[in-house]
Scaffold this motif. Structure first.
Motif, PDB file in Angstrom:
ATOM      1  N   THR A   1       0.694  -0.977  -0.142  1.00 28.66           N
ATOM      2  CA  THR A   1       0.203  -0.355   0.664  1.00 28.66           C
ATOM      3  C   THR A   1       0.899   1.171  -0.060  1.00 28.66           C
ATOM      4  O   THR A   1       0.086   2.321  -0.180  1.00 28.66           O
ATOM      5  CB  THR A   1      -0.620  -0.213   0.869  1.00 28.66           C
ATOM      6  OG1 THR A   1      -0.036   0.182   2.343  1.00 28.66           O
ATOM      7  CG2 THR A   1      -1.674  -1.607   1.406  1.00 28.66           C
ATOM      8  N   LYS A   2       2.248   0.879   0.258  1.00 27.14           N
ATOM      9  CA  LYS A   2       2.960   2.699   0.554  1.00 27.14           C
ATOM     10  C   LYS A   2       3.515   2.709  -1.364  1.00 27.14           C
ATOM     11  O   LYS A   2       3.694   2.016  -1.880  1.00 27.14           O
ATOM     12  CB  LYS A   2       4.114   2.414   0.855  1.00 27.14           C
ATOM     13  CG  LYS A   2       3.868   1.951   2.339  1.00 27.14           C
ATOM     14  CD  LYS A   2       4.770   1.956   4.038  1.00 27.14           C
ATOM     15  CE  LYS A   2       4.450   1.624   5.392  1.00 27.14           C
ATOM     16  NZ  LYS A   2       5.559   1.854   6.355  1.00 27.14           N
ATOM     17  N   LYS A   3       4.459   3.809  -0.827  1.00 27.52           N
ATOM     18  CA  LYS A   3       5.050   4.303  -2.592  1.00 27.52           C
ATOM     19  C   LYS A   3       6.495   4.175  -2.207  1.00 27.52           C
ATOM     20  O   LYS A   3       7.195   4.147  -1.336  1.00 27.52           O
ATOM     21  CB  LYS A   3       4.306   5.201  -2.610  1.00 27.52           C
ATOM     22  CG  LYS A   3       2.896   5.765  -3.485  1.00 27.52           C
ATOM     23  CD  LYS A   3       2.868   5.064  -4.438  1.00 27.52           C
ATOM     24  CE  LYS A   3       2.260   5.719  -5.897  1.00 27.52           C
ATOM     25  NZ  LYS A   3       1.689   5.228  -7.373  1.00 27.52           N
ATOM     26  N   TYR A   4       7.551   2.887  -2.969  1.00 27.14           N
ATOM     27  CA  TYR A   4       9.182   3.592  -2.168  1.00 27.14           C
ATOM     28  C   TYR A   4       9.705   3.986  -3.926  1.00 27.14           C
ATOM     29  O   TYR A   4       9.379   3.618  -5.247  1.00 27.14           O
ATOM     30  CB  TYR A   4       9.496   2.121  -2.464  1.00 27.14           C
ATOM     31  CG  TYR A   4       8.836   1.321  -1.718  1.00 27.14           C
ATOM     32  CD1 TYR A   4       9.428   0.450  -0.020  1.00 27.14           C
ATOM     33  CD2 TYR A   4       7.082   0.266  -1.287  1.00 27.14           C
ATOM     34  CE1 TYR A   4       8.497   0.585   0.800  1.00 27.14           C
ATOM     35  CE2 TYR A   4       6.688  -0.741  -0.079  1.00 27.14           C
ATOM     36  CZ  TYR A   4       7.610  -0.071   0.752  1.00 27.14           C
ATOM     37  OH  TYR A   4       7.322  -0.864   1.676  1.00 27.14           O
ATOM     38  N   PRO A   5      10.802   4.855  -3.613  1.00 25.56           N
ATOM     39  CA  PRO A   5      11.866   5.186  -4.062  1.00 25.56           C
ATOM     40  C   PRO A   5      12.208   3.763  -4.893  1.00 25.56           C
ATOM     41  O   PRO A   5      12.194   3.162  -4.483  1.00 25.56           O
ATOM     42  CB  PRO A   5      12.429   6.169  -3.338  1.00 25.56           C
ATOM     43  CG  PRO A   5      12.892   5.487  -2.182  1.00 25.56           C
ATOM     44  CD  PRO A   5      11.284   4.854  -1.370  1.00 25.56           C
ATOM     45  N   VAL A   6      13.059   4.413  -5.909  1.00 26.79           N
ATOM     46  CA  VAL A   6      13.226   2.911  -6.987  1.00 26.79           C
ATOM     47  C   VAL A   6      15.154   3.870  -7.065  1.00 26.79           C
ATOM     48  O   VAL A   6      15.150   4.898  -7.534  1.00 26.79           O
ATOM     49  CB  VAL A   6      12.878   3.248  -8.577  1.00 26.79           C
ATOM     50  CG1 VAL A   6      13.225   2.215  -9.080  1.00 26.79           C
ATOM     51  CG2 VAL A   6      11.442   2.435  -7.822  1.00 26.79           C
ATOM     52  N   LYS A   7      15.299   2.241  -7.569  1.00 29.33           N
ATOM     53  CA  LYS A   7      16.969   2.380  -7.332  1.00 29.33           C
ATOM     54  C   LYS A   7      17.449   1.696  -8.943  1.00 29.33           C
ATOM     55  O   LYS A   7      17.007  -0.062  -9.043  1.00 29.33           O
ATOM     56  CB  LYS A   7      17.926   1.407  -6.837  1.00 29.33           C
ATOM     57  CG  LYS A   7      18.683   2.339  -5.535  1.00 29.33           C
ATOM     58  CD  LYS A   7      19.337   2.402  -3.894  1.00 29.33           C
ATOM     59  CE  LYS A   7      19.453   3.066  -3.073  1.00 29.33           C
ATOM     60  NZ  LYS A   7      19.761   1.970  -1.899  1.00 29.33           N
ATOM     61  N   PHE A   8      17.238   2.219  -9.702  1.00 29.15           N
ATOM     62  CA  PHE A   8      17.588   1.492 -11.720  1.00 29.15           C
ATOM     63  C   PHE A   8      18.996   0.862 -11.488  1.00 29.15           C
ATOM     64  O   PHE A   8      19.939   2.550 -12.202  1.00 29.15           O
ATOM     65  CB  PHE A   8      17.044   2.952 -12.125  1.00 29.15           C
ATOM     66  CG  PHE A   8      17.101   2.433 -13.317  1.00 29.15           C
ATOM     67  CD1 PHE A   8      15.221   1.105 -14.045  1.00 29.15           C
ATOM     68  CD2 PHE A   8      16.825   2.756 -14.532  1.00 29.15           C
ATOM     69  CE1 PHE A   8      15.219   0.646 -15.332  1.00 29.15           C
ATOM     70  CE2 PHE A   8      16.761   2.570 -16.293  1.00 29.15           C
ATOM     71  CZ  PHE A   8      16.313   1.078 -16.548  1.00 29.15           C
ATOM     72  N   LEU A   9      19.571  -0.103 -11.660  1.00 31.62           N
ATOM     73  CA  LEU A   9      20.397  -0.442 -12.245  1.00 31.62           C
ATOM     74  C   LEU A   9      20.771  -0.841 -13.049  1.00 31.62           C
ATOM     75  O   LEU A   9      20.240  -1.693 -13.607  1.00 31.62           O
ATOM     76  CB  LEU A   9      20.576  -2.041 -10.864  1.00 31.62           C
ATOM     77  CG  LEU A   9      20.542  -1.547  -8.943  1.00 31.62           C
ATOM     78  CD1 LEU A   9      20.949  -3.240  -8.363  1.00 31.62           C
ATOM     79  CD2 LEU A   9      21.386  -0.221  -8.636  1.00 31.62           C
ATOM     80  N   ILE A  10      21.797  -0.669 -14.359  1.00 32.33           N
ATOM     81  CA  ILE A  10      22.225  -0.478 -15.220  1.00 32.33           C
ATOM     82  C   ILE A  10      23.424  -1.523 -15.266  1.00 32.33           C
ATOM     83  O   ILE A  10      25.222  -1.302 -14.759  1.00 32.33           O
ATOM     84  CB  ILE A  10      22.264   0.816 -16.240  1.00 32.33           C
ATOM     85  CG1 ILE A  10      21.310   1.121 -16.078  1.00 32.33           C
ATOM     86  CG2 ILE A  10      22.986   0.253 -17.500  1.00 32.33           C
ATOM     87  CD1 ILE A  10      21.515   2.811 -16.669  1.00 32.33           C
ATOM     88  N   HIS A  11      23.076  -2.645 -15.577  1.00 30.91           N
ATOM     89  CA  HIS A  11      24.615  -3.976 -16.075  1.00 30.91           C
ATOM     90  C   HIS A  11      25.646  -3.301 -17.072  1.00 30.91           C
ATOM     91  O   HIS A  11      25.542  -2.424 -17.559  1.00 30.91           O
ATOM     92  CB  HIS A  11      24.620  -5.119 -15.456  1.00 30.91           C
ATOM     93  CG  HIS A  11      24.396  -5.438 -17.438  1.00 30.91           C
ATOM     94  ND1 HIS A  11      24.476  -5.619 -17.875  1.00 30.91           N
ATOM     95  CD2 HIS A  11      22.744  -6.154 -18.153  1.00 30.91           C
ATOM     96  CE1 HIS A  11      24.518  -5.938 -19.111  1.00 30.91           C
ATOM     97  NE2 HIS A  11      23.190  -6.004 -19.502  1.00 30.91           N
TER      98      HIS A  11
END
Length: 718
Positions: A488-498
């Motif tokens: 039910t919560k909103k979470y920030p994102v870590k967008f990883l690029i290999h």
């Protein structure tokens, strides 16, 4: 019935309570984990030797030790089931560092590497198989240039090892003197007269990697002679000359092997004139007594490597590529017939990269791992080239067979580092109906070194999703939720690029870019296997060649779009993108082409394609990826250079680079940071004077994670 109700009560009430008591994974937890090496079954099939690296964070030090575990079935117990009261595995030599154990064929001794008396040398330990104990250890080699990579010959007479020596020297005294003169000289200048004068994270300084053989110590008899008497035997250089033999490697299977009779050695070496632009590694064979070497793969101008003789001595198996200059061409499994010289491709119709492999004891089948959509299962083929079948699913590696046919290997996942597993016996009839068959036989764990640490922390499993990416292809992405996740919560994102770019995310463990650790402080982690990633066929890999900022960038953005639309708990207004190597390049490309992220982290990334070409060491990589040199294909280098879009830089960016990074020179990081600063873009640089392309020292790694996570928090948790 009462017992059933008690168990039911325990399941529904006690286990959730235990789960809720688990804490988020921390960096200190990660450093407390034991790093398990490859398994080495004993000749009598009773034991498995392996190394385990322990980390002392306070001292910023890693130390390996030799461990042992009974092989399944050797004591009559069930496979992989530890006895009540404790694990079966135990440290074998607690008072000495030790790495890379290798058995003598009689099983009464084993060789290992140790730095106990200074630099790395080969040591010998006596072993009591009945008790599973070491009776003593003695240093075998004492060479100034140090030794590594030892192997015991199958006939028990010799031990092979590698050393970096001066090719003009013909004896140990010459090598010792030149090394001493270099270390003591007040002049530290180096003179180059050819390319590849430095590699990965070190300058070569005129030395070459050679293979040496030395007489193995005899077993004492009633006469009571010295156990390490060597009959005046000195190490013999089997690969003299101004070449690296074997070639440079960052790990994986050895690039050399003994024949079953112990009379011959096969190794990998590149004799092309300009090594920096060549991937033409060839297989060479040389008698163990020394003499001229024979090139057995001269007909292939691309790479041939990792030789391994069949136990019956009829064949040499090896991995081969077909396109010269392309380090990411498909790795095929080949057979060389030692009698006829004929070669056979066993994986002609198998569109995946063959990884680590092992012969079965009867020489009829070969088992290997190969990446497949985020996993690295074990496959089986035979000497006839039968279509490979999946035997075990998971992320598996380091395959080895005992002499009675039991397969052992390492297994990891996103939420657990390597442990040693056993596949059991009689595997020739064991296959999955297809890759996704959930009824596949499951391997059993032999070791449980990290259970105690992992049982205390909360981690989330890897979740997969698919979307339509560039070229209308199906592209795979992955998601990791934070601990104590609340939908039910909103979470920030870590967008990883290999990096790679010919690499991939998957259900595997990493100490350098650990997605569980990135998620631990309240983030959803998203990863995309864009065009160029491994595990989806060679056409998908090749799609990135000459198109670095094209299809891969499209995949990354479409994958993130899909995740934002599909998962309502993602806060698309609080996202940060992070990447290293090619991932760092992608961050730099994003920096000039899109403003959707609150912050960026660029680790060891390419900023200027022109300067990166002139300062790297493995020129074959840049020449292939950008289809020529900057002088023969200027327009393509210019098209995909992030520096050209610097006028658009706005996003707050953390730059990370190591002084000893010779794949992507530190000047790339300095150029990026200078540009950001002069344009007034919020930026910071984390510079490591003592690290290369990877951050490996424990306290440096601690600083890296803290700096990176603090930077992301600063811009996404406001």
């Amino acid at each position: 019935m009462r017992r059933f109700l008690i168990q039911l009560f325990t399941f529904f009430y006690v286990l959730p309570a235990l789960s809720q008591s688990k804490r988020p994974f921390t960096f200190e937890d990660m450093m407390a984990l034991k790093r398990v090496g490859e398994p080495v079954p004993s000749p009598d099939a009773k034991w498995v030797l392996f190394s385990v690296v322990d980390v002392d964070l306070a001292a910023s030090k890693k130390t390996p030790h030799i461990w042992i575990v009974p092989l399944s079935g050797s004591s009559g117990g069930a496979t992989g089931v530890p006895p009540v009261g404790g694990a079966r595995e135990r440290v074998l030599i607690p008072d000495q560092d030790g790495d890379r154990p290798r058995w003598a064929p009689d099983g009464k001794r084993f060789a290992f590497m140790s730095t106990k008396e200074g630099g790395s040398q080969v040591w010998i330990a006596d072993f009591d198989s009945a008790a599973g104990t070491v009776k003593g250890g003695t240093k075998l080699t004492s060479i100034a240039t140090e030794a590594g990579g030892e192997l015991w010959s199958p006939d028990g007479k010799n031990i092979l090892f590698v050393a970096d020596v001066y090719p003009e020297c013909t004896d140990e005294a010459c090598n010792a003197k030149k090394l001493k003169d270099t270390e003591e000289s007040r002049v530290k200048a180096i003179i180059f007269d050819r390319l590849l004068y430095r590699h990965w994270n070190a300058y070569k300084r005129g030395r070459r990697t050679h293979l040496f053989v030395v007489r193995a110590p005899r077993v004492p008899d009633a006469s009571g002679f010295d156990r390490l008497e060597r009959f005046a035997s000195l190490p013999l250089d089997l690969t003299p000359g101004d070449y690296d033999s074997p070639v440079f490697s960052l790990g994986g299977q050895d690039n050399y092997a003994f024949s079953p009779d112990g009379q011959e050695v096969c190794y990998t070496s590149n004799h092309d004139q300009v090594e920096a632009i060549s991937t033409n590694n060839d297989l060479w064979i040389v008698p163990v007594s020394g003499g001229p070497a024979k090139n057995i793969t001269a007909d292939n101008p691309a790479s041939d490597s990792t030789p391994l003789y069949s136990p019956d001595g009829k064949y040499i198996a090896y991995r081969s590529q077909q396109r010269p200059g392309y380090e990411s061409d498909r790795f095929r499994l080949m057979l060389y017939d030692r009698k006829t010289g004929e070669k056979k491709n066993l994986t002609e119709d198998f569109d995946r990269w063959v990884g680590t492999y092992a012969w079965t004891p009867e020489s009829k089948s070969i088992y290997f791992n190969a990446e497949e959509a985020g996993w690295a299962p074990i496959w089986r083929t035979d000497e006839m080239g039968t279509k490979p079948k999946v035997v075990f699913r998971g992320f598996l590696d380091d395959l080895a067979f005992s002499k009675v046919g039991e397969l052992v290997f390492t297994k990891m996942s996103l939420d657990a580092p390597n442990e040693i597993y056993s596949g059991g016996y009689n595997l020739l009839t064991e296959t999955c109906t297809d890759f996704h068959d959930t009824g596949c036989k499951q391997p059993k764990p032999l070791t449980h070194l990290n259970d105690s640490v992992l049982s205390q922390v909360s981690m989330s499993p890897l979740e997969s999703f698919w979307f339509t990416g560039a070229h209308n292809d199906k592209v795979q992405g992955f998601l990791v939720k934070p601990p104590n996740f609340d939908p039910t919560k909103k979470y920030p994102v870590k967008f990883l690029i290999h990096g790679g770019p010919e690499g991939a995310w998957g259900d595997d463990w990493s100490y350098r870019w650990n997605s569980e650790l990135f998620a631990a402080n309240g983030y959803v982690v998203i990863m995309i296997n864009f065009h160029g990633s491994t595990g989806y066929g060679q056409k998908f890999i090749d799609a990135i060649n000459g198109d670095w900022g094209g299809a891969p960038f499209e995949d990354l953005m479409k994958g993130l779009d899909y995740a934002e639309k599909t998962y309502p708990f993602i806060d698309k207004d609080r996202e940060c993108a992070l990447g290293a190597s090619y991932g760092g390049y992608a961050i730099n490309w994003i920096l000039g082409h899109i403003d959707r992220f609150k912050c960026l982290v660029s680790h060891d990334g390419m900023f200027d394609t022109f300067s990166a070409w002139g300062t790297t060491e493995e020129l074959w990589f840049n020449n292939w990826e950008f289809q020529g040199t900057p002088y023969t294909n200027h327009d393509l280098y210019d098209k995909w250079s992030p520096r050209n879009s610097a006028k658009n830089f706005k996003t707050p960016t953390l730059v990370v680079h190591g002084q000893l990074d010779y794949r992507l020179d530190v000047s790339e990081g300095f150029q990026l940071f200078t540009t950001l600063q002069t344009m007034g873009v919020p930026s910071k640089m984390l510079y490591f004077p003592d690290e290369g392309h990877w951050v490996l020292k424990p306290q440096n790694s601690q600083l890296w994670y803290k700096t990176v996570n603090d930077w992301v928090d600063q811009w996404t948790k406001k």
